[in-house]
Enzyme design. Structure first.
Site: not given
Ligand code: ADP
Length: 856
Positions: A378-381, A383, A385, A747, A790
């Site tokens: 998933g994208p950074p930040g 959760g 980790t 896309s 998106k």
């Protein structure tokens, strides 16, 4: 006795003074102390004449020499000729160097004794591992050498103390020598029998030892422990050195190991205590699992500290001792408690929490669960980790994060071979040393960012680590001993699966962690981030309050991300600003109190009013005053602290002319809205594409133009001169901001068509609509990925309508209810439906009856 004494004169270091058995060589002399007394100390002492083969050493930092000698014969001192500067003596040879006299005769003379000795010698050697070349050679020597030579040879290899060896040396007559050696052989045989008994309990380990022994020692033989002969079970394990590299195994003193273990994490700590009590346990510990260790400990003992290899060997041994070979934590597996803990630590992310709980539940039911390795993508930040950390917490295990981003050398994973200068173990073994247990949770962070270089492929090294079938035998190059990683719980994280090598991906179960909606972010901020930031800055809720409206302001105007990391940073910035005010206020209060105390009791009274006080709108003058608590952060204060908003709702402004449409893109950082701009100019029908597009995107642009040209009449699309041939005397330029970011993927097809349709029709695309979908030449709309991210991006950007491929309708289930309520979704199977939904009042030719093309 058959020995004929040969008188000779020899010195202990220099060349011989007279005739010796080998008169042309220098002779080293080793004296027994058995018969020495102070009066005539040298007289009647027995020594070994030896040929000095090699002298190695240096005087720095302190004199340290190693002498390599070949023993020749026994001798006895007849007369000392001089003592200084070195002793010179007349000696008498006690056994002969040349041919031993007829073996048959000796055998007859000594009869039974010789036979008995030979029998024990054969028994002992046959108990050893005959596959080791040195043992096989020894077995052959037993038959080929005369019996007289055997007591000396066997005494030098079996495990005995120096004192016992000297006793054999003192035994000049062959009969004495046989008599003295037989008990030593018997003792050795008993020791080996005991060892074999222990080995039966650990068949698997035994196999490992023979493999290890063969690999590491290249031929050393384990000749068994130094068992106290004739009782004395409590006797300490001796530290006497041995001439045989394999034998020190059981002679290692316990204290050197202790001194090497500052953290008292000796492998099998409890076992070590048992070692003193139970000899078999000691054998099991040292031999079956740590042969290598003991071998190197023995080498270290013999090595001068000045040697560079000393530090290397010591470091290696320290690592061996510190590694948690058998130390583990007990799992706390309570699913209900785990659920509560996960819910307490993390808001939302239901899908991820559900899968983690399933995983933990299976572990509770079946303790030795092999795999699968979970990989949070998933994208950074978002959760990833911190969920990994929570898993460790729920299980009561140690947690260790291994950052793999940018790692491009396989030695980083697997360690360097010890032959290299500066060699060290890989990150896995280092991590185990750090956590000190063999069942931690290892978070392999950013597996998608592993590099590759000439130094090998770290992803390939990870394959072994992550394969539950193989990792019980993981061998780090530095350690060179297999370490069992099967108890380690691996969790991987990545931003995208696209860059994870297929083989690695195959070993992991991918769990997608999408970005958060605005509402979720507000909840996360108030439940987790703000309390955490207050705590980190030494503030309390009584001092600082951030209302939800302000949080929303931060989310929409100061951050544009799928996760909450920037939001966290901005909250940190607010806390810092407030901390200054609070500290200033405290300082002033303290000053006033001091002034009050010194001046008079009737000082000014402080206002007790605790109404929240916004700090923003009072301007610089207001900020300078001591704030009243709690400080409330409103939107004005936000601007004062964080500066002017970084992102504005620019959508409607940018869609104010024809030839602009909003697409939805997926990036490893989450979903993004993407403006597509088109313009036309006089030219020769060329298409210019800018914005660092990949091949797939360029093809989409060509597809879009072709489809529009072929349908120009149907939709009444014309170029500037009113021709249906859209490229006639016309150049088209398509641009995809941001220009510096590489973009690719299919896309954007529907967006390009819509944008060009707007350009050629002169109509504006609806300013609240975003779209995604792949197109075909026949005008069909094909499904694409990353729908949730998106849609969340469209929602973040304040758009109201999202056009999706019809076959992506099923993905809408994943979208949170509040987002679904805020947006209207149009699912399209062909471009006609897309255009109808993107333009106010539809786009078909019929929808625009008044629009006539001039042919003039
Ligand atoms: P990632 O590993 O996905 O890049 P982190 O796990 O480092 O992200 O998370 C960044 C910060 O956001 C951490 O402080 C984490 O506690 C917080 N965070 C992210 N998601 C949540 C959530 N759902 N609930 C509470 N805190 C969260």
């Amino acid at each position: 006795m058959s020995e004929a004494p040969v008188p000779s004169v020899m010195d202990s270091a220099g060349p011989p003074l007279g005739q010796t058995g080998r008169s042309e060589t220098g002779l080293g002399m080793r004296l027994t102390s058995a018969r020495s007394d102070r009066v005539g100390m040298w007289r009647w002492m027995i020594g070994t004449a030896a040929l000095a083969v090699q002298v190695v050493g240096s005087n720095w930092p302190k004199p340290h020499y190693t002498l390599l000698v070949t023993g020749l014969c026994r001798f006895q001192i007849v007369q000392v000729l001089k003592e200084k500067p070195y002793p010179v003596a007349q000696v008498e040879q006690l056994d002969r160097l040349e041919e031993f006299p007829g073996a048959l005769q000796t055998r007859e003379e000594l009869g039974e004794l010789s036979e008995q000795f030979y029998k024990y010698a054969v028994q002992l050697v046959e108990m050893l591992d005959m596959s080791v070349p040195a043992v096989a050679k020894l077995r052959r020597l037993l038959d080929s050498l005369p019996r007289e030579a055997l007591p000396d040879i066997l005494t030098s290899i079996i495990r005995t103390s120096n004192k016992e060896k000297l006793q054999i040396l003192d035994a000049v007559s062959l009969e004495d020598r046989f008599k003295a050696t037989i008990p030593l052989l018997v003792r050795q045989i008993e020791g080996l029998k005991l060892l074999q008994k222990t080995r039966k309990h650990k068949q698997d380990d035994e196999k490992r030892v023979s493999v290890l022994g063969a690999r590491v020692f290249r031929g050393p033989v384990f000749l068994g422990p130094e068992v106290p002969w004739g009782g004395g079970g409590g006797r300490k394990v001796s530290t006497a050195s041995s001439s045989f590299p394999g034998t020190p195994a059981l002679r290692v003193p316990l204290h050197p190991i202790r001194t090497l273990t500052p953290r008292a994490s000796v492998p099998r700590g409890p076992r070590l205590r048992e070692c003193c009590l139970g000899f078999s346990v000691l054998m099991e510990f040292f031999i079956l699992e740590h042969v290598c260790y003991v071998f190197f400990l023995h080498r270290l003992k013999k090595m001068p500290q000045s040697m560079p290899e000393y530090a290397l060997t010591r470091n290696y041994l320290e690592l061996m001792v510190e590694l948690p070979w058998n130390k583990s934590t007990t799992d706390r597996l309570d699913i209900r408690a785990a659920r509560v803990l996960l819910d307490n630590d993390h808001y939302a992310m239901e899908k991820l929490k559900k899968r983690v709980l399933e995983y933990l539940a299976v572990r509770q039911l079946k303790n030795n669960l092999k795999g699968p390795i979970l990989c949070f993508v998933g994208p950074p930040g978002v959760g990833k980790t911190s969920v990994g950390r929570s898993v460790a917490k729920t299980l009561g295990r140690e947690f260790h994060r291994i950052a793999l981003g940018g790692v491009c050398d396989q030695s980083d994973i697997r360690g360097h071979r010890r032959t290299y200068v500066g060699s060290m173990p890989g990150r896995i073994i280092n991590g185990l040393k750090t956590v000190g247990v063999n069942n931690p949770v290892f978070l392999l962070d950013e597996v998608d960012k592993l590099g590759k270089s000439l130094q090998g492929d770290p992803a390939a090294a990870l394959l072994e680590v992550l394969d539950p079938e193989q990792n019980h035998n993981f061998t780090d190059h530095y350690l060179n001993v297999a370490f069992d990683l099967s108890q380690v719980l691996f969790i991987a994280t990545a931003n995208t699966t696209a860059t994870i090598p297929a083989a690695l991906l195959d070993r992991m179960e991918i769990i997608q962690v999408p970005g958060y909606t605005q509402e979720e972010k507000i909840e996360i901020a108030h439940r987790h981030l703000i309390p955490k930031q207050l705590d980190q800055h030494g503030l309390t809720p009584q001092q600082l309050q951030i209302p939800p409206a302000t949080t929303l302001g931060i989310i929409t105007r100061y951050t544009r991300e799928a996760g909450v990391r920037s939001l966290d940073r901005k909250l940190g910035a607010i806390c810092r600003a407030v901390a200054v005010k609070v500290a200033e206020g405290q300082h002033r209060e303290a000053k006033l109190e001091r002034a009050d105390a010194t001046e008079a009791e009737g000082g000014r009274e402080h206002s007790e009013d605790t109404e929240p006080q916004p700090i923003g709108d009072s301007g610089a003058a207001g900020l300078a005053l001591p704030p009243e608590m709690p400080i409330l952060i409103d939107l004005h204060a936000l601007k004062d602290i964080l500066g002017p908003p970084m992102y504005e709702m620019e959508v409607s402004e940018r869609l104010s002319q024809p030839g602009v449409a909003i697409g939805l893109a997926w990036t490893p950082l989450g979903g993004e809205i993407m403006f597509v701009e088109a313009s036309r100019m006089d030219g020769e029908g060329q298409l210019t594409l800018t914005g660092q597009l990949g091949d797939v995107m360029k093809e989409s642009a060509h597809l879009a133009i072709s489809w529009l040209r072929s349908n120009a009449k149907k939709y009444h699309l014309t170029n500037a001169s009113g021709s249906f041939d859209l490229l006639d005397n016309t150049d088209i330029h398509l641009h995809f901001p941001a220009g510096a970011v590489t973009k690719d993927g299919p896309s954007a097809g529907v967006t390009i068509v819509t944008c060009l349709a707007s350009l050629f029709s002169g109509r504006l695309v609806r300013s609240d609509v975003a779209m995604t979908g792949e197109i075909t030449l026949r005008g069909l709309v094909l499904p694409v990925g990353g729908i949730k991210d998106k849609v969340l991006a469209a929602h973040r950007a304040g758009l109201k309508r999202v056009i999706l491929p019809q076959r992506n309708e099923k993905d809408l289930e994943e979208i949170p209810g509040n987002v679904r309520r805020d947006l209207s979704f149009v699912t399209a199977s062909c471009l006609d439906e897309v255009l109808n939904a993107a333009f106010d009042g539809g786009f078909s030719a019929k929808a625009r009856p008044g629009l006539l093309n001039s042919k003039l």
